[in-house]
Design a protein around this motif. Structure first.
Motif, PDB file in Angstrom:
ATOM      1  N   GLU A 154     -61.884 -52.552  56.887  1.00 54.99           N
ATOM      2  CA  GLU A 154     -62.918 -51.639  57.365  1.00 54.99           C
ATOM      3  C   GLU A 154     -62.957 -51.623  58.886  1.00 54.99           C
ATOM      4  OE1 GLU A 154     -63.202 -50.375  54.297  1.00 54.99           O
ATOM      5  OE2 GLU A 154     -65.340 -50.079  54.602  1.00 54.99           O
ATOM      6  N   LEU A 157     -60.001 -49.610  60.220  1.00 56.94           N
ATOM      7  CA  LEU A 157     -60.186 -48.168  60.084  1.00 56.94           C
ATOM      8  C   LEU A 157     -61.221 -47.663  61.084  1.00 56.94           C
ATOM      9  CD1 LEU A 157     -60.167 -47.697  56.214  1.00 56.94           C
ATOM     10  CD2 LEU A 157     -58.324 -47.392  57.830  1.00 56.94           C
ATOM     11  N   GLN A 164     -61.760 -40.409  60.916  1.00 59.22           N
ATOM     12  CA  GLN A 164     -61.083 -40.502  59.624  1.00 59.22           C
ATOM     13  C   GLN A 164     -61.734 -41.567  58.756  1.00 59.22           C
ATOM     14  OE1 GLN A 164     -58.809 -43.071  58.459  1.00 59.22           O
ATOM     15  NE2 GLN A 164     -57.972 -41.959  56.692  1.00 59.22           N
ATOM     16  N   GLU A 166     -64.809 -42.498  58.576  1.00 60.15           N
ATOM     17  CA  GLU A 166     -66.002 -41.977  57.896  1.00 60.15           C
ATOM     18  C   GLU A 166     -65.610 -41.068  56.743  1.00 60.15           C
ATOM     19  OE1 GLU A 166     -69.576 -41.284  59.159  1.00 60.15           O
ATOM     20  OE2 GLU A 166     -69.481 -42.096  61.197  1.00 60.15           O
ATOM     21  N   GLN A 167     -64.544 -40.285  56.981  1.00 61.77           N
ATOM     22  CA  GLN A 167     -64.133 -39.341  55.946  1.00 61.77           C
ATOM     23  C   GLN A 167     -63.682 -40.031  54.669  1.00 61.77           C
ATOM     24  OE1 GLN A 167     -61.265 -36.917  57.866  1.00 61.77           O
ATOM     25  NE2 GLN A 167     -62.708 -35.261  58.187  1.00 61.77           N
ATOM     26  N   VAL A 168     -63.054 -41.202  54.827  1.00 58.00           N
ATOM     27  CA  VAL A 168     -62.566 -41.867  53.616  1.00 58.00           C
ATOM     28  C   VAL A 168     -63.572 -42.892  53.111  1.00 58.00           C
ATOM     29  CG1 VAL A 168     -60.125 -41.438  53.990  1.00 58.00           C
ATOM     30  CG2 VAL A 168     -61.189 -43.458  55.011  1.00 58.00           C
ATOM     31  N   GLY A 169     -64.793 -42.900  53.681  1.00 60.40           N
ATOM     32  CA  GLY A 169     -65.854 -43.690  53.065  1.00 60.40           C
ATOM     33  C   GLY A 169     -66.237 -44.976  53.776  1.00 60.40           C
TER      34      GLY A 169
ATOM     35  N   THR C  80     -69.524 -38.093  52.866  1.00 58.00           N
ATOM     36  CA  THR C  80     -68.818 -38.678  51.723  1.00 58.00           C
ATOM     37  C   THR C  80     -68.418 -37.600  50.716  1.00 58.00           C
ATOM     38  OG1 THR C  80     -70.968 -39.133  50.783  1.00 58.00           O
ATOM     39  CG2 THR C  80     -69.837 -40.968  51.855  1.00 58.00           C
ATOM     40  N   MET C  83     -64.269 -36.111  51.231  1.00 60.58           N
ATOM     41  CA  MET C  83     -63.067 -36.932  51.243  1.00 60.58           C
ATOM     42  C   MET C  83     -61.808 -36.116  50.979  1.00 60.58           C
ATOM     43  SD  MET C  83     -64.059 -40.477  49.453  1.00 60.58           S
ATOM     44  CE  MET C  83     -65.377 -41.522  50.024  1.00 60.58           C
ATOM     45  N   LEU C  85     -61.094 -33.593  52.656  1.00 55.50           N
ATOM     46  CA  LEU C  85     -60.708 -33.053  53.947  1.00 55.50           C
ATOM     47  C   LEU C  85     -60.058 -34.151  54.785  1.00 55.50           C
ATOM     48  CD1 LEU C  85     -64.018 -31.231  54.870  1.00 55.50           C
ATOM     49  CD2 LEU C  85     -61.833 -30.090  54.504  1.00 55.50           C
ATOM     50  N   ALA C  86     -59.063 -33.771  55.567  1.00 52.00           N
ATOM     51  CA  ALA C  86     -58.505 -34.724  56.529  1.00 52.00           C
ATOM     52  C   ALA C  86     -58.467 -34.052  57.891  1.00 52.00           C
ATOM     53  CB  ALA C  86     -57.107 -35.150  56.101  1.00 52.00           C
ATOM     54  N   ALA C 108     -54.357 -46.134  55.581  1.00 50.08           N
ATOM     55  CA  ALA C 108     -55.767 -45.819  55.855  1.00 50.08           C
ATOM     56  C   ALA C 108     -56.242 -44.666  54.978  1.00 50.08           C
ATOM     57  CB  ALA C 108     -55.953 -45.484  57.329  1.00 50.08           C
ATOM     58  N   GLY C 109     -55.301 -43.735  54.643  1.00 52.29           N
ATOM     59  CA  GLY C 109     -55.670 -42.615  53.791  1.00 52.29           C
ATOM     60  C   GLY C 109     -56.080 -43.054  52.392  1.00 52.29           C
ATOM     61  N   ARG C 111     -57.919 -45.491  51.544  1.00 52.07           N
ATOM     62  CA  ARG C 111     -59.222 -46.125  51.490  1.00 52.07           C
ATOM     63  C   ARG C 111     -60.194 -45.348  50.594  1.00 52.07           C
ATOM     64  NH1 ARG C 111     -63.789 -47.086  50.995  1.00 52.07           N
ATOM     65  NH2 ARG C 111     -65.216 -48.255  52.327  1.00 52.07           N
ATOM     66  N   ARG C 112     -60.013 -44.009  50.515  1.00 50.87           N
ATOM     67  CA  ARG C 112     -60.973 -43.228  49.733  1.00 50.87           C
ATOM     68  C   ARG C 112     -60.923 -43.596  48.259  1.00 50.87           C
ATOM     69  NH1 ARG C 112     -59.040 -37.060  48.335  1.00 50.87           N
ATOM     70  NH2 ARG C 112     -60.847 -37.083  46.964  1.00 50.87           N
ATOM     71  N   TRP C 116     -64.839 -51.048  49.784  1.00 48.91           N
ATOM     72  CA  TRP C 116     -64.650 -51.738  51.056  1.00 48.91           C
ATOM     73  C   TRP C 116     -64.013 -53.114  50.900  1.00 48.91           C
ATOM     74  CZ3 TRP C 116     -67.013 -56.421  51.788  1.00 48.91           C
ATOM     75  CH2 TRP C 116     -68.097 -56.726  50.938  1.00 48.91           C
ATOM     76  N   GLN C 118     -61.808 -53.995  48.635  1.00 51.19           N
ATOM     77  CA  GLN C 118     -60.504 -54.011  47.983  1.00 51.19           C
ATOM     78  C   GLN C 118     -59.370 -53.902  48.986  1.00 51.19           C
ATOM     79  OE1 GLN C 118     -61.414 -50.856  45.243  1.00 51.19           O
ATOM     80  NE2 GLN C 118     -60.906 -52.199  43.510  1.00 51.19           N
ATOM     81  N   PRO C 120     -55.408 -52.824  49.743  1.00 45.55           N
ATOM     82  CA  PRO C 120     -54.505 -51.822  49.175  1.00 45.55           C
ATOM     83  C   PRO C 120     -53.631 -52.451  48.084  1.00 45.55           C
ATOM     84  CG  PRO C 120     -54.465 -51.737  51.563  1.00 45.55           C
ATOM     85  CD  PRO C 120     -55.274 -52.938  51.192  1.00 45.55           C
ATOM     86  N   ARG C 160     -50.766 -39.661  56.513  1.00 47.12           N
ATOM     87  CA  ARG C 160     -52.048 -40.266  56.185  1.00 47.12           C
ATOM     88  C   ARG C 160     -52.898 -39.295  55.364  1.00 47.12           C
ATOM     89  NH1 ARG C 160     -56.145 -41.978  60.934  1.00 47.12           N
ATOM     90  NH2 ARG C 160     -56.506 -39.733  60.939  1.00 47.12           N
ATOM     91  N   GLN C 164     -54.117 -39.629  51.508  1.00 45.50           N
ATOM     92  CA  GLN C 164     -55.531 -39.432  51.189  1.00 45.50           C
ATOM     93  C   GLN C 164     -55.680 -38.370  50.090  1.00 45.50           C
ATOM     94  OE1 GLN C 164     -57.867 -38.559  54.743  1.00 45.50           O
ATOM     95  NE2 GLN C 164     -59.450 -37.595  53.497  1.00 45.50           N
TER      96      GLN C 164
END
Lengths: 278, 299, 249
Positions: A154, A157, A164, A166-169, C80, C83, C85-86, C108-109, C111-112, C116, C118, C120, C160, C164
């Motif tokens: 975290e 990122l 980015q 924030e976009q992925v959570g 939230t 997600m 969108l990139a 990093a992509g 992560r969605r 938090w 976990q 990869p 990325r 995502q």
């Protein structure tokens, strides 16, 4: 060899060694993120500002570490609040808060009739660290390292690309707030041993040296810890043999390591270098 | 020279009484300023009952404040300029106060009570706690009686009597110390800061301090290690620290050699609680003697 | 192909709702409405400061805005919800000396798809690797970002976005200061992603490039000035509205 072992025959030096090692590990682990996110000035303000909590805790007869922690949290909260004012840059708010809290600390400590000197907190008293201090530092420092490793991804990122993230959570603001708290923890565990001024040194300098050498974050963190522990122990040894102030000597050793690292990596940072691809 | 000054002082105080808004009934009281607690104690004992009627004593260092580094406030310096007599200890014991006193007008009588006190040859970082030898207190009482008699000749007899009484009490204390500390298992007195050299010298104790004279002093690691070794060699069972100051350094050394720690009063200031409890120099020293006898295992 | 993947309706942004507030006018962007379909590659043209970045940030929910943004038919309320969108920042907005490898950047992509706490998983690594190959950067996992050229960096960011599994990718000035061969390479990758169904909005102030490379352009200056083929969008009227007299050179 005697040069290395002789100082640590007395138990107080063994405690000093342990306290220094704990700081040498924890400070760079947190400091890596402080350096990457360019928060060093916040670390500086935080370390000075905790003096207010130290002074008030002393006056109230409470453990100073709790006072320092309280002041750190208060500074962090006020920082978040004041930063919503767009007229003032964050660095201005940080400077105002840090110096204000420092001034409170100086006034309170100088009015105390306990004979506690300001210098005890600015430069620490590593020789009088107790086992109680060490256990507390171990608990706080261990918690800080655990938090950083749990949030490693975290933090990465949020620090590299917060948009980015924030976009992925990723809860970027929460991560930031946790980091500020970790900063306060580092200042607290440094307080007794190296003092508030040297807390910034341990937070920033080993991580800065590591930043110059490391290719990725894991490397940077590990190198930072190697530097932090090495500089702490080295500084303690040198201070023993030179009869100099332990906190300041550790700071000098850290600065010397940074200077050497900077010089070594200078050619690499020159503008003309080859890119392996396209 | 001194009497000349006194005449000038008396003259000034007479002139002062003409312009003062609120003169006391029987003319002006003698305004005496003293720097800190032991001096205040000496002057108060020597002036005795006269203190309330004829003499007004003010102490510069407030209760509980650290005496060495004390910086007089602007208001205090103004009051000092109005004083008739100032008693203090010279020799850089209180640099800020001495500076303020040095700048006072020539009309103020300045009495350094270190006069006639025999100083120890103690090197660079010399201990200045001369009052921890009761006989030095006696010397200071004699000097104070002389100066006060010069200021108010009419009360010279009273001052002499008071001084004699106090000196007798101090001599008794001295005797108690000498006897009480004559047969001890340990003869090494070890304290946190270098404040008890005069006490140790008076009663033939070996003396060593962990750190220098200033309460802010920190020992280097190596000298701390050396202190630990010295303490171990001498079979020290109690490490003393100064009452009202942090005990960590003493605890660190005590911890190394399995000794305990115990407080000693430097008697340089009283805090609020001590004043409320009616503590005096003599009562503090009696407690010091008990702490020393127990800590040094005396018979 | 028929349902829009991104729907923007009456999008508006007031000055002061993000950093770098200007003075004088109150709207940075007003009344912008358009739709983008699956796999569409759209150029967003307009001079510097016309609001292209602001529009992207509003679509991503990074600045306060009025109007409606729908992704895959879902109304976006907060970040939230977006997600899918990139956003790929301008080159100058990222710290390339940050100690992160290309592989970590692409991960990093993923992560969605994780929480938090976990790390990869193997599947994430496989997806990241796949994405890197798709943008022709296979084997660069352990490179640091400073070792990449400008075009490679853009492709790494695209990887990325791929990792995502974003349905819409917003690229902010990713073609500035990039030479012709690199541009060609980038468009090759754009076309690959487009064929996979990823919609892309590419902001640029380079009109000649837009004319040559895009089938559809949005002209932005404060609001939407034109929407259509380059021939339609880059008509003298629209260019005047979008660029002022500069546009017809």
């Amino acid at each position: 060899m005697n040069w290395l072992t002789e100082p640590f025959q007395a138990e107080f030096m063994q405690r000093a060694l342990l306290a220094t090692i704990i700081i040498g590990i924890v400070a760079p682990v947190v400091g890596t993120w402080v350096v990457l996110r360019r928060m060093a000035n916040l670390g500086d303000a935080m370390s000075h500002g905790t003096l207010a909590g130290v002074g008030l805790a002393y006056a109230a007869g409470v453990n100073v570490l709790f006072g320092a922690m309280g002041a750190g949290v208060l500074i962090a909260a006020l920082l978040l609040w004041f930063s919503t004012n767009r007229r003032l840059g964050q660095e201005t708010v940080i400077a105002v808060l840090g110096t204000a809290f420092f001034a409170i600390g100086v006034v309170v400590i100088s009015r105390l009739d306990t004979g506690v000197a300001l210098t005890h907190f600015l430069f620490g008293r590593v020789l009088t660290v107790t086992w109680g201090d060490i256990w507390l530092n171990l608990a706080l420092g261990g918690a800080a390292v655990l938090v950083v490793s749990a949030l490693f991804n975290e933090l990465r990122l949020a620090s590299f690309d917060h948009v980015q993230a924030e976009q992925v959570g990723v809860h970027v603001e929460l991560v930031q707030a946790i980091l500020v708290l970790l900063l306060a923890v580092v200042v607290v565990i440094s307080l007794r041993a190296v003092g508030t001024i040297m807390a910034v040194t341990m937070l920033v300098t080993p991580a800065a040296s590591a930043r110059l050498l490391a290719r990725n974050l894991r490397q940077m963190t590990l190198l930072g810890v190697v530097f932090g522990v090495g500089e702490g122990v080295g500084g303690l040894l040198v201070s023993y043999h030179l009869s100099s102030s332990p906190g300041a000597t550790i700071g000098l050793v850290a600065a010397a390591v940074f200077a050497v690292t900077f010089a070594i990596t200078l050619p690499r940072r020159m503008p003309h270098h080859h890119r392996p691809f396209g | 020279m001194k009497s000349g000054l006194v005449i000038a002082t008396v003259a000034v105080s007479v002139i002062g009484s003409c312009s003062d808004a609120a003169p006391t009934t029987a003319g002006e009281r003698l305004r005496v300023a003293v720097s800190f607690f032991p001096i205040a104690e000496v002057v108060r004992r020597v002036s005795g009952d006269a203190a309330s009627d004829e003499i007004e004593i003010t102490t510069l260092v407030p209760p509980g404040e650290e005496a060495h580094e004390y910086d007089p406030t602007a208001r205090q310096i103004t009051h000092l300029e109005d004083a008739d007599v100032v008693f203090f200890l010279g020799n850089d014991f209180q640099p800020n106060i001495e500076k303020a006193i040095a700048s006072l007008p020539g009309t103020v009588v300045r009495s350094d009570l270190l006069e006639n006190v025999e100083m120890l040859d103690d090197g660079d970082d010399a201990d200045t706690h001369v009052w921890l030898d009761p006989m030095n207190m006696a010397t200071m009482a004699r000097t104070a009686a002389q100066v006060l008699s010069d200021a108010i000749p009419a009360l010279a007899g009273t001052f002499a009597n008071n001084a004699a009484t106090y000196i007798r009490e101090l001599a008794e204390l001295d005797e108690l110390f000498a006897v009480g500390l004559s047969e001890c298992d340990s003869t090494l007195l070890l304290t946190t800061h270098r404040a008890f050299a005069y006490l140790a010298d008076a009663y033939r104790l070996q003396y060593s301090a962990i750190a220098g004279t200033s309460p802010g002093d920190e020992p280097a690691a190596k000298s701390l290690a050396a202190t630990v070794e010295l303490a171990a060699q001498n079979g020290v069972t109690t490490v003393f620290f100064e009452e009202n100051l942090p005990s960590e350094l003493a605890a660190t050394v005590a911890d190394e050699i399995g000794a305990r720690i115990s407080a000693l009063a430097t008697a340089e200031s009283l805090n609020g609680d001590q004043i409320a409890a009616g503590e005096t120099y003599l009562s503090l020293m009696h407690r010091n003697l008990e702490a020393l006898r127990s800590g040094l295992s005396c018979r | 192909m028929s349902t829009p993947i991104l729907e923007v309706e009456n999008l508006g942004v007031k000055y002061g709702s993000h950093h770098g507030a200007h003075h004088g006018r109150s709207d940075a962007l007003y009344d912008v409405s358009f739709e983008v379909r699956r796999g569409e590659l759209v150029g967003v043209i307009g001079p510097n400061g016309a609001g292209k970045s602001t529009m992207f940030k509003a679509i991503c929910g990074l600045v306060n805005h009025s109007g409606v943004v729908e992704v895959n038919g879902v109304h976006c309320h907060d970040r939230t919800d977006r997600m899918d969108l990139a956003y790929i920042p301008q080159r100058n907005d990222s710290d390339l000396t940050f100690p992160i490898t290309v592989g970590e950047l692409v991960l990093a992509g993923r992560r969605r798809f994780n929480s938090w706490w976990q790390r990869p998983a193997a599947a994430d690594r496989a997806a990241a690797d796949d994405a890197l190959h798709k943008v022709l950067l296979g084997g660069t996992e352990s490179c640091s970002l400073t070792e990449l050229s400008g075009g490679q960096l853009q492709r790494a960011y695209l990887a990325r976005a791929l990792a995502q599994q974003a349905s819409v990718v917003l690229l902010d000035e990713s073609l500035s200061g990039v030479d012709e061969p690199t541009t060609a390479e980038l468009f090759e990758v754009f076309n690959t992603l487009s064929a996979d169904g990823t919609a892309m909005l590419v902001a640029t102030h380079d009109l000649a490039l837009a004319r040559r490379r895009f089938k559809r352009c949005l002209a932005i200056n404060g609001t939407l000035r034109g929407d259509g083929t380059p021939e339609q969008t880059l008509s003298p009227n629209i260019l005047d509205a979008t660029f002022g007299s500069l546009g017809r050179s």
